[in-house]
Design a protein around this motif. Structure first.
Motif, PDB file in Angstrom:
ATOM      1  N   UNK A  89       0.808  -1.216   0.000  1.00 49.74           N
ATOM      2  CA  UNK A  89       0.000   0.000   0.000  1.00 49.74           C
ATOM      3  C   UNK A  89       0.844   1.270   0.000  1.00 49.74           C
ATOM      4  N   UNK A  90       2.020   1.218   0.609  1.00 48.33           N
ATOM      5  CA  UNK A  90       2.786   2.451   0.846  1.00 48.33           C
ATOM      6  C   UNK A  90       4.102   2.541   0.090  1.00 48.33           C
ATOM      7  N   UNK A  91       4.570   1.437  -0.482  1.00 45.13           N
ATOM      8  CA  UNK A  91       5.938   1.406  -1.014  1.00 45.13           C
ATOM      9  C   UNK A  91       6.158   2.440  -2.123  1.00 45.13           C
ATOM     10  N   UNK A  92       5.329   2.429  -3.127  1.00 47.69           N
ATOM     11  CA  UNK A  92       5.528   3.307  -4.281  1.00 47.69           C
ATOM     12  C   UNK A  92       5.527   4.779  -3.867  1.00 47.69           C
ATOM     13  N   UNK A  93       4.556   5.167  -3.056  1.00 44.67           N
ATOM     14  CA  UNK A  93       4.465   6.567  -2.643  1.00 44.67           C
ATOM     15  C   UNK A  93       5.629   6.953  -1.739  1.00 44.67           C
ATOM     16  N   UNK A  94       6.030   6.040  -0.851  1.00 46.14           N
ATOM     17  CA  UNK A  94       7.171   6.321   0.030  1.00 46.14           C
ATOM     18  C   UNK A  94       8.424   6.593  -0.786  1.00 46.14           C
ATOM     19  N   UNK A  95       8.684   5.748  -1.754  1.00 45.35           N
ATOM     20  CA  UNK A  95       9.861   5.934  -2.615  1.00 45.35           C
ATOM     21  C   UNK A  95       9.771   7.254  -3.367  1.00 45.35           C
ATOM     22  N   UNK A  96       8.587   7.573  -3.880  1.00 43.02           N
ATOM     23  CA  UNK A  96       8.397   8.822  -4.635  1.00 43.02           C
ATOM     24  C   UNK A  96       8.638  10.044  -3.743  1.00 43.02           C
ATOM     25  N   UNK A  97       8.109  10.012  -2.531  1.00 40.43           N
ATOM     26  CA  UNK A  97       8.280  11.137  -1.607  1.00 40.43           C
ATOM     27  C   UNK A  97       9.753  11.331  -1.269  1.00 40.43           C
ATOM     28  N   UNK A  98      10.442  10.246  -1.013  1.00 39.33           N
ATOM     29  CA  UNK A  98      11.864  10.336  -0.678  1.00 39.33           C
ATOM     30  C   UNK A  98      12.672  10.853  -1.860  1.00 39.33           C
ATOM     31  N   UNK A  99      12.391  10.339  -3.041  1.00 39.96           N
ATOM     32  CA  UNK A  99      13.130  10.783  -4.232  1.00 39.96           C
ATOM     33  C   UNK A  99      12.865  12.252  -4.532  1.00 39.96           C
ATOM     34  N   UNK A 100      11.608  12.651  -4.431  1.00 41.63           N
ATOM     35  CA  UNK A 100      11.247  14.041  -4.702  1.00 41.63           C
ATOM     36  C   UNK A 100      11.966  15.002  -3.768  1.00 41.63           C
ATOM     37  N   UNK A 101      12.145  14.590  -2.522  1.00 43.80           N
ATOM     38  CA  UNK A 101      12.755  15.458  -1.509  1.00 43.80           C
ATOM     39  C   UNK A 101      14.213  15.115  -1.224  1.00 43.80           C
ATOM     40  N   UNK A 102      14.814  14.320  -2.123  1.00 46.35           N
ATOM     41  CA  UNK A 102      16.223  13.937  -1.990  1.00 46.35           C
ATOM     42  C   UNK A 102      16.522  13.372  -0.602  1.00 46.35           C
ATOM     43  N   UNK A 103      15.595  12.500  -0.172  1.00 50.27           N
ATOM     44  CA  UNK A 103      15.707  11.816   1.130  1.00 50.27           C
ATOM     45  C   UNK A 103      15.821  12.794   2.291  1.00 50.27           C
ATOM     46  N   UNK A 104      15.355  14.022   2.092  1.00 50.98           N
ATOM     47  CA  UNK A 104      15.392  15.056   3.137  1.00 50.98           C
ATOM     48  C   UNK A 104      16.806  15.269   3.676  1.00 50.98           C
ATOM     49  N   UNK A 105      17.780  15.062   2.798  1.00 48.59           N
ATOM     50  CA  UNK A 105      19.168  15.317   3.178  1.00 48.59           C
ATOM     51  C   UNK A 105      19.965  14.088   3.544  1.00 48.59           C
ATOM     52  N   UNK A 106      19.328  12.938   3.634  1.00 52.60           N
ATOM     53  CA  UNK A 106      20.045  11.710   3.994  1.00 52.60           C
ATOM     54  C   UNK A 106      20.607  11.058   2.727  1.00 52.60           C
ATOM     55  N   UNK A 107      21.903  10.768   2.670  1.00 53.46           N
ATOM     56  CA  UNK A 107      22.480  10.096   1.504  1.00 53.46           C
ATOM     57  C   UNK A 107      21.789   8.763   1.232  1.00 53.46           C
ATOM     58  N   UNK A 108      21.616   8.435  -0.040  1.00 52.66           N
ATOM     59  CA  UNK A 108      20.862   7.241  -0.427  1.00 52.66           C
ATOM     60  C   UNK A 108      21.447   5.965   0.146  1.00 52.66           C
ATOM     61  N   UNK A 109      22.780   5.891   0.258  1.00 47.36           N
ATOM     62  CA  UNK A 109      23.383   4.647   0.760  1.00 47.36           C
ATOM     63  C   UNK A 109      23.316   4.531   2.277  1.00 47.36           C
ATOM     64  N   UNK A 110      22.742   5.518   2.934  1.00 46.80           N
ATOM     65  CA  UNK A 110      22.521   5.434   4.386  1.00 46.80           C
ATOM     66  C   UNK A 110      21.106   4.944   4.698  1.00 46.80           C
ATOM     67  N   UNK A 111      20.315   4.783   3.643  1.00 43.29           N
ATOM     68  CA  UNK A 111      18.899   4.458   3.788  1.00 43.29           C
ATOM     69  C   UNK A 111      18.575   3.155   3.072  1.00 43.29           C
ATOM     70  N   UNK A 112      17.864   2.261   3.762  1.00 41.94           N
ATOM     71  CA  UNK A 112      17.428   0.992   3.183  1.00 41.94           C
ATOM     72  C   UNK A 112      15.910   0.912   3.270  1.00 41.94           C
ATOM     73  N   UNK A 113      15.276   0.457   2.192  1.00 41.77           N
ATOM     74  CA  UNK A 113      13.826   0.261   2.198  1.00 41.77           C
ATOM     75  C   UNK A 113      13.530  -1.207   1.931  1.00 41.77           C
ATOM     76  N   UNK A 114      12.740  -1.820   2.805  1.00 40.64           N
ATOM     77  CA  UNK A 114      12.326  -3.212   2.625  1.00 40.64           C
ATOM     78  C   UNK A 114      10.807  -3.250   2.562  1.00 40.64           C
TER      79      UNK A 114
END
Length: 628
Positions: free
Chosen positions: A188-213
């Motif tokens: 239910x939430x995966x696609x939108x969560x990824x989109x929100x993070x990408x749109x906001x550049x992970x709110x400043x967190x580097x991509x390799x510091x963040x894992x999504x399962x």
């Protein structure tokens, strides 16, 4: 070619549809097999594909799912209580108070563990039940900052921790250190969560510091025989399996192994999607975990006897004498206590609260013990089922049900001797969630229960920030009974709207270092404080203001307040679920551009400097959207 090899070849060549039919047959899904020949070829293919995916995602496959379901459904029909063979007793833990003179020291001890902590956000929920159509972590924490969502707030907190830890590290270690975050999503939430993070550049967190399962769903069940519910489109109806899947996913994706072997982490912190007070109690929780060397530590709150909140108990098996400290759901607790603890059941202690603290699903695990348990069990937490029966025969359900699992049941996977305890803090300090829509929240208010909705959570957020500033020595005008609002039937107090951005301070000691001289804030004021290096000497606010740089003698007393007003009808969902909107979203920002301190005065929407030093520097006041 040998007979065995020929069979292997044939098995390899078997079509996906044949494999799916075999799985359904072994799982006893006769009603699906009977319907199969009557369906169009495309429907057959889609169903076969779905069966294979469900079989792959569930540990042990569909056959194992049905086996477990039939056992649990039989126990449910017979009314079996999983704790009938156990005797309850009080668990090990600590009760902390914000008023404790040692509170600052406790925070410091907890902060010492931050470099060794990884964070897991359980974010599989949509806000539909609240009247919000998107992901819950996409909700604004407050109405006055519409861009400041829960996920934004959480990540900014982790980055604030990271910044402060790095400041204390040797230069050669700064580049390698980071605070990792893992987010569990759902279908239910995966696609939108990824989109929100990408749109906001992970709110400043580097991509390799963040894992999504991503969590998968499980088949819905129609009756006690374990028959799958089928839609008119010839699809197996599926439902969420519960947040206990987070443990399996962390194991499958190697997250904990990486944190252990590559990052040197010692603790794993689990938190929920819409509790903005989580990080206010994080440091005490880590301090208690380190002090007692707990393998698992549950954040808890005082709970009233009979309150619909699970409780932490130590359960001792009457035969084996093995002990299990675990959350017991409120609908099971009273009968268990009456049977073997106290004939009165769940009774209050001297402080008026239950002897068994309330679980809020904020957990700290000792990583080494947790990792060993994951390796041994694959993180498969024991399940439960909660069907609503159609009639007294208890064979069919009013609506399809499914097996579920809960993250807090992980102690069942520990070896005997594991140290499991709790840390109890005041509710205002550690727990306020957005769980109810405004109608249900109003009903809870009538029953004198916490409404746990968007408006109450926002009020609680302002309150905790107010309390921390008061503890730091700030004079804040108290509110009275008249200073309450009612919107949509939900009553809540109108505290000054104080927002402490994470980078302004993560400990009480740090906040005290920012509060210099005399600070005064009126009860109707709005004040947003931001900036790692921001410190203010002498502040008087009776207005609406944002400060993000250091200054001296800042005065904003024009009585231009940001107020909550009734809805007009065309507001976005995040306001509709609160029942109010804001009189303005324009918040004046006081800026210091060159020098750390200056004297300033802000009155009647005009800004001027009162120079008291030989060489004053530039300062500016601008009216900016609150989302800036």
């Amino acid at each position: 070619v040998s007979t065995q090899s020929t069979w292997d070849y044939i098995r390899m060549e078997k079509s996906p549809m044949d494999e799916a039919l075999k799985i359904l047959k072994e799982a006893g899904q006769k009603h699906i097999l009977d319907e199969f020949p009557k369906r169009k070829e495309e429907e057959k293919k889609l169903l076969a594909q779905q069966v294979l995916e469900l079989n792959k995602s569930y540990p042990g496959g569909i056959k194992e799912y049905i086996k477990r379901a039939q056992i649990l459904l039989k126990d449910s029909k017979e009314g079996a209580n999983p704790y009938d063979a156990y005797t309850p007793s009080l668990p090990s833990g600590e009760t902390l108070s914000f008023d404790d003179p040692e509170y600052e020291k406790i925070e410091e001890l907890g902060f010492a563990e931050i470099p060794y902590t990884g964070f897991v956000l359980v974010a599989g929920g949509l806000g539909e039940r609240l009247g919000y159509s998107s992901i819950k972590i996409g909700l604004p924490v407050t109405s006055i900052l519409p861009e400041f969502t829960f996920i934004h707030y959480y990540i900014k907190y982790l980055l604030a921790f990271e910044e402060r830890v790095k400041a204390s590290l040797p230069e050669d270690k700064k580049a390698l250190f980071y605070v990792p975050l893992c987010i569990m999503t759902s279908d239910d939430t995966h696609k939108t969560t990824v989109e929100v993070l990408e749109k906001n550049k992970n709110f400043g967190m580097p991509a390799d510091h963040l894992t999504i399962v991503k969590q998968e769903k499980v088949p819905a069940l129609m009756g006690i025989d374990g028959a799958f519910a089928i839609s008119d489109k010839f699809e197996i109806n599926t439902k969420p399996h519960g947040h206990g899947d987070v443990h399996t996913l962390l194991h499958q994706h190697g997250v904990i192994q990486k944190w252990k072997e590559k990052l040197g982490k010692k603790w794993v912190f689990f938190f929920q999607d819409t509790n903005p007070l989580t990080f206010k109690s994080l440091l005490p929780l880590l301090a208690v975990s380190a002090k007692h060397d707990y393998d698992m530590n549950s954040a808890t709150v005082p709970r009233k006897p009979g309150e619909a909140v699970g409780a932490i108990c130590t359960m001792t098996n009457d035969v084996t004498k093995e002990k299990l400290t675990i959350n017991v759901e409120y609908n099971q607790l009273d009968s268990v206590l009456k049977a073997k603890f106290n004939k009165e059941g769940d009774v209050p202690g001297k402080d008026g609260y239950s002897l068994f603290p309330g679980n809020i699903n904020v957990l700290v695990f000792k990583l080494e013990t947790y990792f060993k348990a994951l390796e041994k069990t694959k993180g498969c937490v024991p399940e439960f089922v909660n069907p609503k029966y159609a009639d007294a025969s208890k064979t069919l359900f009013k609506a399809p049900t499914r097996l579920e699992c809960m993250m807090q049941d992980f102690p069942k996977l520990f070896d005997q001797g594991a140290k499991v305890g709790f840390t109890r803090c005041d509710r205002w300090l550690c727990f306020s969630a957005v769980k109810n829509n405004i109608t249900d929240a109003a009903a809870k208010c009538k029953g004198n229960l916490p409404p746990e909705c968007a408006s109450s959570c926002e009020a609680d957020f302002y309150y905790v920030n107010m309390k921390f500033l008061q503890k730091a020595g700030v004079d804040i005008e108290p509110i009275g009974e008249a200073d309450h609002a009612v919107f949509g039937g939900v009553k809540f107090p109108l505290y000054p709207k104080i927002v402490l951005m994470p980078n302004f301070g993560v400990t009480l000691k740090e906040l005290k270092s920012k509060v210099k001289g005399k600070w005064q804030i009126s009860k109707k004021s709005t004040l947003i404080l931001e900036g790692t290096k921001t410190a203010i000497k002498d502040l008087h606010v009776d207005s609406t203001l944002k400060i993000s740089s250091s200054m001296e003698k800042a005065v904003a007393i024009d009585k231009k307040y940001l107020e909550f007003i009734p809805l007009k009808g065309d507001e976005p969902e995040y306001l509709k679920i609160r029942g109010y909107t804001c009189s303005t979203l324009t918040i004046p920002e006081l800026k210091q551009t060159l020098t750390p301190f200056h004297h300033s005065l802000f009155t009647h929407s005009k800004f001027c400097l009162l120079y008291t030093s030989p060489s004053p520097r530039d300062a500016t006041l601008s009216r900016m959207p609150s989302s800036a």
